[in-house]
Design a protein around this motif. Structure first.
Motif, mmCIF file in Angstrom:
data_model
loop_
_atom_site.group_PDB
_atom_site.id
_atom_site.type_symbol
_atom_site.label_atom_id
_atom_site.label_comp_id
_atom_site.label_asym_id
_atom_site.label_seq_id
_atom_site.Cartn_x
_atom_site.Cartn_y
_atom_site.Cartn_z
ATOM 1 N N VAL A 99 0.840 -1.198 0.000
ATOM 2 C CA VAL A 99 0.000 0.000 0.000
ATOM 3 C C VAL A 99 0.877 1.250 0.000
ATOM 4 O O VAL A 99 0.607 2.216 -0.722
ATOM 5 C CB VAL A 99 -0.949 0.004 1.214
ATOM 6 N N ILE A 100 1.915 1.232 0.797
ATOM 7 C CA ILE A 100 2.828 2.383 0.854
ATOM 8 C C ILE A 100 3.470 2.620 -0.508
ATOM 9 O O ILE A 100 3.577 3.764 -0.972
ATOM 10 C CB ILE A 100 3.898 2.154 1.939
ATOM 11 N N ALA A 101 3.891 1.539 -1.172
ATOM 12 C CA ALA A 101 4.467 1.678 -2.509
ATOM 13 C C ALA A 101 3.446 2.262 -3.478
ATOM 14 O O ALA A 101 3.785 3.090 -4.343
ATOM 15 C CB ALA A 101 4.969 0.324 -3.004
ATOM 16 N N LEU A 102 2.185 1.857 -3.357
ATOM 17 C CA LEU A 102 1.120 2.408 -4.192
ATOM 18 C C LEU A 102 0.973 3.904 -3.949
ATOM 19 O O LEU A 102 0.827 4.684 -4.909
ATOM 20 C CB LEU A 102 -0.194 1.682 -3.896
ATOM 21 N N LEU A 103 1.014 4.321 -2.682
ATOM 22 C CA LEU A 103 0.931 5.751 -2.379
ATOM 23 C C LEU A 103 2.087 6.507 -3.026
ATOM 24 O O LEU A 103 1.909 7.614 -3.547
ATOM 25 C CB LEU A 103 0.940 5.967 -0.864
ATOM 26 N N GLY A 104 3.259 5.898 -2.996
ATOM 27 C CA GLY A 104 4.413 6.530 -3.621
ATOM 28 C C GLY A 104 4.236 6.695 -5.121
ATOM 29 O O GLY A 104 4.626 7.719 -5.700
ATOM 30 N N ARG A 105 3.624 5.693 -5.755
ATOM 31 C CA ARG A 105 3.407 5.778 -7.205
ATOM 32 C C ARG A 105 2.307 6.789 -7.548
ATOM 33 O O ARG A 105 2.312 7.372 -8.637
ATOM 34 C CB ARG A 105 3.051 4.401 -7.767
ATOM 35 N N ALA A 106 1.365 6.979 -6.618
ATOM 36 C CA ALA A 106 0.289 7.945 -6.855
ATOM 37 C C ALA A 106 0.730 9.377 -6.585
ATOM 38 O O ALA A 106 0.094 10.329 -7.067
ATOM 39 C CB ALA A 106 -0.911 7.603 -5.978
ATOM 40 N N GLN A 107 1.794 9.560 -5.820
ATOM 41 C CA GLN A 107 2.239 10.905 -5.438
ATOM 42 C C GLN A 107 2.733 11.678 -6.648
ATOM 43 O O GLN A 107 3.475 11.167 -7.487
ATOM 44 C CB GLN A 107 3.344 10.808 -4.391
ATOM 45 N N ALA A 108 2.317 12.933 -6.741
ATOM 46 C CA ALA A 108 2.752 13.789 -7.841
ATOM 47 C C ALA A 108 4.227 14.143 -7.691
ATOM 48 O O ALA A 108 4.815 14.031 -6.610
ATOM 49 C CB ALA A 108 1.901 15.054 -7.877
ATOM 50 N N ALA A 109 4.807 14.593 -8.776
ATOM 51 C CA ALA A 109 6.242 14.894 -8.789
ATOM 52 C C ALA A 109 6.607 15.967 -7.775
ATOM 53 O O ALA A 109 7.706 15.936 -7.197
ATOM 54 C CB ALA A 109 6.660 15.327 -10.195
ATOM 55 N N ASP A 110 5.696 16.908 -7.524
ATOM 56 C CA ASP A 110 5.995 17.981 -6.566
ATOM 57 C C ASP A 110 5.713 17.581 -5.121
ATOM 58 O O ASP A 110 5.891 18.381 -4.211
ATOM 59 C CB ASP A 110 5.225 19.245 -6.924
ATOM 60 N N GLY A 111 5.242 16.338 -4.920
ATOM 61 C CA GLY A 111 4.977 15.850 -3.575
ATOM 62 C C GLY A 111 3.510 15.802 -3.212
ATOM 63 O O GLY A 111 3.129 15.218 -2.191
ATOM 64 N N TYR A 112 2.637 16.391 -4.026
ATOM 65 C CA TYR A 112 1.212 16.447 -3.704
ATOM 66 C C TYR A 112 0.615 15.046 -3.681
ATOM 67 O O TYR A 112 0.920 14.205 -4.537
ATOM 68 C CB TYR A 112 0.472 17.313 -4.717
ATOM 69 N N LEU A 113 -0.251 14.788 -2.702
ATOM 70 C CA LEU A 113 -0.857 13.460 -2.595
ATOM 71 C C LEU A 113 -2.239 13.556 -1.956
ATOM 72 O O LEU A 113 -2.391 13.476 -0.746
ATOM 73 C CB LEU A 113 0.044 12.521 -1.783
ATOM 74 N N ASN A 114 -3.233 13.729 -2.807
ATOM 75 C CA ASN A 114 -4.629 13.727 -2.371
ATOM 76 C C ASN A 114 -5.453 13.283 -3.571
ATOM 77 O O ASN A 114 -5.548 13.996 -4.566
ATOM 78 C CB ASN A 114 -5.058 15.117 -1.895
ATOM 79 N N THR A 115 -6.051 12.089 -3.481
ATOM 80 C CA THR A 115 -6.667 11.515 -4.677
ATOM 81 C C THR A 115 -7.906 12.286 -5.119
ATOM 82 O O THR A 115 -8.233 12.285 -6.304
ATOM 83 C CB THR A 115 -7.022 10.032 -4.456
#
Length: 647
Positions: A99-115
């Motif tokens: 799951v953590i790896a999935l979050l990392g792949r979903a994270q934007a290049a600038d660090g943003y992470l909110n689906t």
């Protein structure tokens, strides 16, 4: 300030809490994993994991769920981290790593992470802090990252969180060109303090301080934000202005005044708890005496005017909010599970600021009553609302339609189940506090802990059958003789406590804020015995709590009791408990996972058939049985009430 840091490395062996922790590990975590992956039949879908897969480009479809759906995944990861402490599970850890790896792949290049924003409104980030929970979700991600790093030593999720926080820090702050905003739903503030604790990076503490200090300042940020949003918004917010703030104004988000001017708990109860936790944390880290004083004022207002006997808070369904003082209805109240969990966390943080029995007593009240009532005994059904009375009329009443007579499998807004799970999984974090020369025993939860004084290792083992029995033994084992102060909490509900050391009786004529301080040189096999008598107490409300007048609630030790229809028949309002009735106790190992039940001889009143009559009602003798409040609704569905009429 006398800062008492929490003690880590505790192994829980408690009759009561180990059972709960086992249920979280064996049942709740797998069950919630299925919920997050939409694998529970006849249950509201979550889509939370699928949202991340879509954001990572590994699946197709649309975003689904509340705007804060990401937080359910974060709280699941946090719970896993705590559970892995005492329930090592390679398969579960591998699942969490994926799951953590999935979050990392979903994270934007600038660090943003909110689906929600990555998928639904990609060009509107940071435009609706008031309603859309970006910073709230970020806070839960940070808490999960810290917990997972502390348990496993793995830094991948911590790195994801730090990258996101770096972006947030570049967007918000007092500097020219940055947004002067703060979250509509507090959470990131307390998470940033945790991130500071584990990394030592000062900018995280400064950002937490900024969000706290900026809240409620004029001009109110949310006003200008709304004006800017209306210029670009093409569709209504999920929380449209028809019911925005529920008529509470900016008090709904505790943004009506700067935090240091807030003397009364107002607005959404969960948001308030998370803000107050962060304020206490910041006061502890910075020595801010004014912020500590504000926390104390708010504590007094919540616990002396707005808290239920179960540790429930937030009596108003309108806005899931605090009402005015002493407005504590039993059948139409709200008392969200998350609010009681937040109260427990806040009480624990106040103990860090200053060891004081008044904080520990409320921590214990919330833990044994208003929190765990939110989950059934097998960990598969949940309450969002925790009423103190369920009656036959509720199905007909609009003002009580939010009160469920039985727990649900899951919720569209599923904040409560994972919040409760992470609290149970980490309950050991609240047992002890330590200063340079003192170890405080805040809670009596059996198990073993190890710590150090003057570089010497000290082990303490608690053994007992609490909360059903008040005979407690603490064995202190120091390989090398060492001086320190052991401070034992004498609960506020207890009279005539007795303490001995190696058989020698101690005087309890002087307690320091509810703690008995034992200063001595400790060595191997020193044994402290603590006797906390647990007679059944009849509690009565303040006269301003009008709906409770002429009624009593039963409490034994820290546990509050209720009566259920399955034991006492229908129309529980007709029960009468005489003042002179003897209250008998019996431990029943087979009932409700093992409880002490209370029985008494009382009456059921029977009136004439007329709707109104001058005739005195008959008193029909009846045995009355009470069970712990937390365990209600684990048998047949039916009526329940905490407050019983007394004659």
């Amino acid at each position: 300030m006398k800062i008492a840091s929490p003690v880590k490395g505790i192994v829980v062996e408690d009759l009561f809490w180990k059972k709960y922790k086992d249920i979280v590990a064996d049942e709740v975590i797998p069950y919630q994993w299925k919920a997050l992956n939409d694998e529970l039949p006849d249950t509201e879908p979550s889509h939370a994991i699928e949202n991340f897969r879509i954001a990572a480009g590994e699946s197709s479809g649309d975003y689904y769920g509340t705007v804060f759906q990401d937080s359910d995944v974060a709280k699941w990861l946090e719970t896993v981290a705590y559970s892995l402490r005492d329930h090592p599970n390679r398969e579960l850890e591998s699942q969490a790593d994926e799951v953590i790896a999935l979050l990392g792949r979903a994270q934007a290049a600038d660090g943003y992470l909110n689906t929600y924003y990555l998928l639904k409104e990609p060009n509107k980030q940071w435009t609706n802090l008031r309603d859309n929970h970006e910073l709230y979700c970020a806070g839960h991600l940070i808490e999960a990252a810290v917990a997972y790093y502390e348990t496993t030593g793995k830094a991948e999720l911590l790195n994801i969180a730090e990258k996101y926080v770096s972006l947030i820090d570049s967007v918000f702050g007092p500097e020219e060109g940055k947004l002067k905003g703060y979250p509509g739903h507090e959470e990131i503030e307390l998470a940033l303090v945790k991130l500071y604790e584990v990394t030592g990076k000062e900018p995280y503490l400064n950002l937490a301080r900024y969000f706290i200090d900026e809240r409620g300042r004029q001009p109110i940020y949310f006003i200008g934000e709304k004006e800017r949003r209306e210029q670009i918004q093409t569709e209504p917010s999920w929380n449209d202005d028809h019911h925005l703030n529920f008529g509470l104004g900016f008090a709904y988000q505790q943004a009506h005044l700067p935090v240091r001017e807030q003397m009364e708990a107002v607005g959404h109860a969960v948001r308030a708890m998370y803000l107050y936790i962060a304020m206490a944390d910041l006061a502890a880290k910075t020595g801010d005496a004014g912020l500590k004083q504000t926390c104390e004022k708010l504590w007094e207002d919540v616990t002396e005017r707005k808290m239920y006997v179960t540790g429930g808070i937030g009596s108003a369904v309108n806005g899931e909010a605090f009402s005015c003082g002493h407005d504590l209805p039993n059948d139409s109240m709200y008392c969200e599970t998350c609010a009681s969990v937040g109260l427990a966390f806040w009480a624990s943080r106040m103990l860090h600021l200053e060891p004081d029995c008044r904080y520990a007593d409320v921590l214990e009240r919330a833990l044994y009553n208003g929190t765990i009532s939110g989950m059934d005994l097998d960990g598969k059904r949940f309450f969002y609302v925790n009423p103190l009375e369920v009656n036959p009329f509720q199905a007909c009443r609009k003002d009580q339609e939010h009160v469920a007579a039985e727990r649900q499998k899951w919720f569209f807004c599923a904040c409560c189940p994972p919040n409760l799970a992470r609290m149970i999984a980490s309950v050991e974090d609240h047992i002890y506090g330590q200063t340079e020369d003192t170890l405080y025993a805040h809670l009596y939860i059996a198990g073993t802990m190890k710590t150090f004084f003057q570089g010497n290792e000290v082990e303490i083992r608690q053994t007992h059958r609490y909360p059903w029995d008040g005979s407690i033994e603490l064995r202190v084992d120091a390989a090398k003789a060492v001086d320190f102060d052991l401070a034992l909490r004498i609960p506020g509900w207890c009279n005539n406590a007795r303490v001995t050391i190696n058989g020698e009786t101690l005087k309890l004529d002087h307690l320091e804020k509810g703690y008995l301080h034992i200063r001595r040189t400790w060595s191997q096999d020193d044994t402290v015995s603590l006797e906390l008598p647990m007679p059944v107490e009849r509690l009565r409300s303040h006269s301003l709590v009008s709906m409770n007048q002429g009624q009593i609630a039963l409490q034994r030790g820290p546990v509050v009791y209720c009566v259920e229809e399955t034991d006492n028949g229908s129309n529980l309002a007709a029960l009468r408990l005489p003042q002179e009735s003897s209250l008998e106790i019996e431990y029943d190992e087979q009932l409700l996972n093992g409880i002490v039940k209370i029985t008494a001889q009382g009456y059921r009143i029977q009136s004439s058939a007329a709707l109104y009559s001058s005739d005195a009602p008959q008193r029909i003798p009846q045995s009355i049985t009470a069970i712990p409040y937390y365990a209600w609704c684990n048998r047949e569905k039916g009526e329940m009430r905490v407050w019983i009429h007394e004659i």
